[in-house]
Design an enzyme around this catalytic site. Sequence first.
Site, short mmCIF file in Angstrom:
data_model
loop_
_atom_site.label_atom_id
_atom_site.label_comp_id
_atom_site.label_asym_id
_atom_site.label_seq_id
_atom_site.Cartn_x
_atom_site.Cartn_y
_atom_site.Cartn_z
N ASN A 19 0.80 -1.24 0.00
CA ASN A 19 0.00 0.00 0.00
C ASN A 19 0.82 1.27 0.00
O ASN A 19 0.31 2.35 -0.30
CB ASN A 19 -1.00 -0.03 1.14
CG ASN A 19 -0.34 -0.10 2.51
OD1 ASN A 19 0.81 -0.48 2.62
ND2 ASN A 19 -1.08 0.27 3.53
N GLU A 57 5.71 -4.31 11.74
CA GLU A 57 4.58 -3.37 11.71
C GLU A 57 3.45 -4.10 11.02
O GLU A 57 3.55 -4.41 9.82
CB GLU A 57 4.96 -2.10 10.94
CG GLU A 57 6.10 -1.33 11.55
CD GLU A 57 5.71 -0.62 12.85
OE1 GLU A 57 4.51 -0.64 13.21
OE2 GLU A 57 6.58 -0.04 13.48
N CYS A 78 -3.07 0.46 7.17
CA CYS A 78 -3.08 -0.24 8.46
C CYS A 78 -3.68 0.66 9.52
O CYS A 78 -4.33 0.20 10.45
CB CYS A 78 -1.67 -0.63 8.86
SG CYS A 78 -0.61 0.80 9.02
P1 NAP Z 1 1.33 -9.13 3.22
O1 NAP Z 1 0.52 -10.00 2.34
O2 NAP Z 1 1.70 -9.59 4.56
O3 NAP Z 1 2.68 -8.80 2.39
C1 NAP Z 1 3.62 -7.90 2.93
C2 NAP Z 1 4.98 -8.25 2.36
O4 NAP Z 1 5.36 -9.53 2.85
C3 NAP Z 1 5.00 -8.38 0.84
O5 NAP Z 1 6.26 -7.96 0.35
C4 NAP Z 1 4.83 -9.86 0.64
O6 NAP Z 1 5.35 -10.33 -0.57
C5 NAP Z 1 5.67 -10.39 1.77
N1 NAP Z 1 5.32 -11.76 2.14
C6 NAP Z 1 4.19 -12.45 1.90
N2 NAP Z 1 4.28 -13.69 2.42
C7 NAP Z 1 5.51 -13.78 2.99
C8 NAP Z 1 6.22 -14.81 3.68
N3 NAP Z 1 5.68 -16.01 3.90
N4 NAP Z 1 7.47 -14.53 4.11
C9 NAP Z 1 8.03 -13.32 3.90
N5 NAP Z 1 7.42 -12.31 3.24
C10 NAP Z 1 6.18 -12.55 2.81
O7 NAP Z 1 0.65 -7.70 3.42
P2 NAP Z 1 0.09 -6.72 2.27
O8 NAP Z 1 -1.09 -7.39 1.65
O9 NAP Z 1 1.20 -6.29 1.40
O10 NAP Z 1 -0.37 -5.48 3.15
C11 NAP Z 1 -1.61 -5.52 3.81
C12 NAP Z 1 -1.41 -5.93 5.26
O11 NAP Z 1 -0.25 -5.29 5.79
C13 NAP Z 1 -2.56 -5.48 6.14
O12 NAP Z 1 -2.78 -6.41 7.16
C14 NAP Z 1 -2.07 -4.17 6.74
O13 NAP Z 1 -2.69 -3.87 7.96
C15 NAP Z 1 -0.61 -4.48 6.93
N6 NAP Z 1 0.15 -3.24 6.92
C16 NAP Z 1 0.64 -2.77 8.11
C17 NAP Z 1 1.33 -1.58 8.11
C18 NAP Z 1 1.92 -1.01 9.37
O14 NAP Z 1 2.76 -0.09 9.26
N7 NAP Z 1 1.56 -1.49 10.53
C19 NAP Z 1 1.51 -0.84 6.95
C20 NAP Z 1 0.98 -1.38 5.76
C21 NAP Z 1 0.29 -2.57 5.74
P3 NAP Z 1 4.31 -10.51 -1.81
O15 NAP Z 1 3.86 -9.15 -2.16
O16 NAP Z 1 5.15 -11.17 -2.88
O17 NAP Z 1 3.20 -11.39 -1.33
O1 G3P Z 2 -0.86 1.21 6.23
C1 G3P Z 2 0.23 1.97 6.09
C2 G3P Z 2 0.44 2.99 7.17
O2 G3P Z 2 1.79 3.17 7.16
C3 G3P Z 2 -0.43 4.19 6.90
O3 G3P Z 2 0.34 5.35 6.80
O4 G3P Z 2 0.49 7.82 6.96
O5 G3P Z 2 -1.43 6.79 5.73
O6 G3P Z 2 -1.31 6.60 8.20
P1 G3P Z 2 -0.51 6.73 6.92
#
Ligand code: NAP
Ligand code: G3P
Length: 472
Positions: free
Chosen positions: A152, A248, A282
Site C-alpha cells: 500500500n 509493523e 493499516c
Molecule cells: P502481506 O501480504 O503480509 O505482504 C507484505 C509483504 O510480505 C510483501 O512484500 C509480501 O510479498 C511479503 N510476504 C508475503 N508472504 C511472505 C512470507 N511467507 N514470508 C516473507 N514475506 C512474505 O501484506 P500486504 O497485503 O502487502 O499489506 C496488507 C497488510 O499489511 C494489512 O494487514 C495491513 O494492515 C498491513 N500493513 C501494516 C502496516 C503497518 O505499518 N503497521 C503498513 C501497511 C500494511 P508478496 O507481495 O510477494 O506477497
Molecule cells: O498502512 C500503512 C500505514 O503506514 C499508513 O500510513 O500515513 O497513511 O497513516 P498513513
Amino acid sequence: MEYKNLVNGEWVSSEKVIKINSPINNEEIGTIPAMTKEEADNAIKTAKIALKKWKNLAVVERAKYLYKAADILERDKDIIGNILAKEVSKGIKAAIGEVVRTADLIRYSAEEGLRTVGEIVEGGSFEAASKNKIAMVRREPMGLILAIAPFNYPVNLSASKIAPALIGGNVVLFKPPTQGAISSLLLVKAFYEAGIPAGVINTVTGRGSEIGDYLIEHPMVDFVNFTGSTGVGKRIGELAGMRPILLELGGKDGAIVAEDADLEKTAKDIVSGAFSYSGQRCTAIKRVLVVEEVADKLVQLIKIEVEKLKVGDPFENADITPLIDNKSADFIETLIKDALDKGAKALTPVKREGNLLWPVLFDEVTLDMQIAWEEPFGPILPIIRVKDVEEAIEICNTSEYGLQTSVFTRDIMRAFDIAKRLEVGTVQINNKTQRGPDNFPFLGIKGSGVGVQGIKYSIESMTKIKSIVIDW
Ligand code: NAP
Ligand code: G3P
C-alpha cells in the site's frame, strides 16, 4: 517493460518473470524477476561483502548518498507517481505525494543519522568504588537488514526501512511487495543513480510465499524489518530465531466518540481516516464506537460525508478506487454479507464492479459480527453504539490488535485519561488515526507489531549498542 533486480551494483534478470498488471484495468505495466534461491544467495553474499566498507564510512559520507537519492526522487516524482498510481490503484495526487513524502523521509533520516551519537556513563554515579570507571556507549549497525514491505505504500514504507538502515551503517536486502515492486524498484534506482556503492542495497523480487521463508531463515541475515499482515508477521516471529525483528502489522483502529465531541469535525475526520486510499491503510479507522446519546447525529453526519466520496479512477483522483485485487474484494464481501445476515443496517448502497467496491457505512453493528473485529483493508466502516466511553475502551482493549485509536472529546483531561487506558501504540486526540508525520514513533502492540518505527526509532532499532569501559 522488463524490470530487473539490483545486485552488487548490476541490474540483473531471472529466467522466470512475474507479470505486473494494473488493478485498475488489468493493463500490463511490466514484468519483474522471480528470483531463485541461488540468485538470492548471491544477493545476500555480495551485500555482506559490501557491509565492511559501508559501515566504516563516516556518517556524513553515507548521508551524501541519501541526500542525492532524495533529490533524484523529487526530480522523478511525476514519473514514479504515475507508475505507483497504476500499480497499486492509488489516487494520482496521493501517489505523487507519497514520492515527495519519501524524499523528505530520506533527508530527515540522513540528518537524524548525523545526530545519532552515543553517550558517556560514569561509574561513580552508581558506587564510589567505580568512580574512575567510564563507559563509552556507541551505536553500531546490525549488519545485513532484510527489509520486506507491503503493497500500500510501495515507495514510502520501503524507504522507511531502507533509509534509516543505511544511515545507521547497515546494508539492505530489500524484498518489495510483488504488487508494487516496480514502484519499489524505481525507489532503489534513485539510490543507484545517487551512486550508492555496489552491494549496499540489493533487491530480491519474487512472491513472498515462495521465497520469504528462505530469506528470513538465511543465516547471513542479521535483522528482519517487516511491514505487512499479522499472519506473515507471526510467521517471521517464529522463523527469526535469535535475530532481532521489527514488525509493523495489521490493525483495527477504533474511533471513540464521547457525548461532548465536536460531531461535525469528528465526522469529517472519521470519513477521511476510514476511506483514504479506499481503507487500504493499516492505520485506517476500522470501527467507530460512539456513545448512544449522540449516535444518531454522528451517523447522519458521517453518512453525508460518505456520500460525498468520489468512486472510480485513480487518475481522476477518485477517493474510492479499485482494490489491490479481487481476492481482497471477495473477502470484504464476506464481511458485508455476515454483517447484513446478522442485522447490521447498510446506510449506503452495497455495490461492486470487479475489484471496485463502493464505500459501505454500517450502523447498528454488534459484537457478534466479523466486521466488529476483523481488518477489512477496504472501504467499509462499522458503527458500534455503546452506552458509555467505558464500554468503548473495553471493546477496544479486547481487540487482538493494538495499533492506534482516535479519541474525540472536548475535555482534554478526559482524553488523556482515556489514552492512558487504551492498549495501543498511539492515541490520536481529536483527529484521525495515521502513521505520519514520519518522524513520529510508529508502533503496534499485540497483533499489530513488535518494536518501533519512525525515523529516529528505526535507526535505533537497526543499530546495536557497544559499551567500551575504561578505568582512568
Ligand atoms: P502481506 O501480504 O503480509 O505482504 C507484505 C509483504 O510480505 C510483501 O512484500 C509480501 O510479498 C511479503 N510476504 C508475503 N508472504 C511472505 C512470507 N511467507 N514470508 C516473507 N514475506 C512474505 O501484506 P500486504 O497485503 O502487502 O499489506 C496488507 C497488510 O499489511 C494489512 O494487514 C495491513 O494492515 C498491513 N500493513 C501494516 C502496516 C503497518 O505499518 N503497521 C503498513 C501497511 C500494511 P508478496 O507481495 O510477494 O506477497
Ligand atoms: O498502512 C500503512 C500505514 O503506514 C499508513 O500510513 O500515513 O497513511 O497513516 P498513513
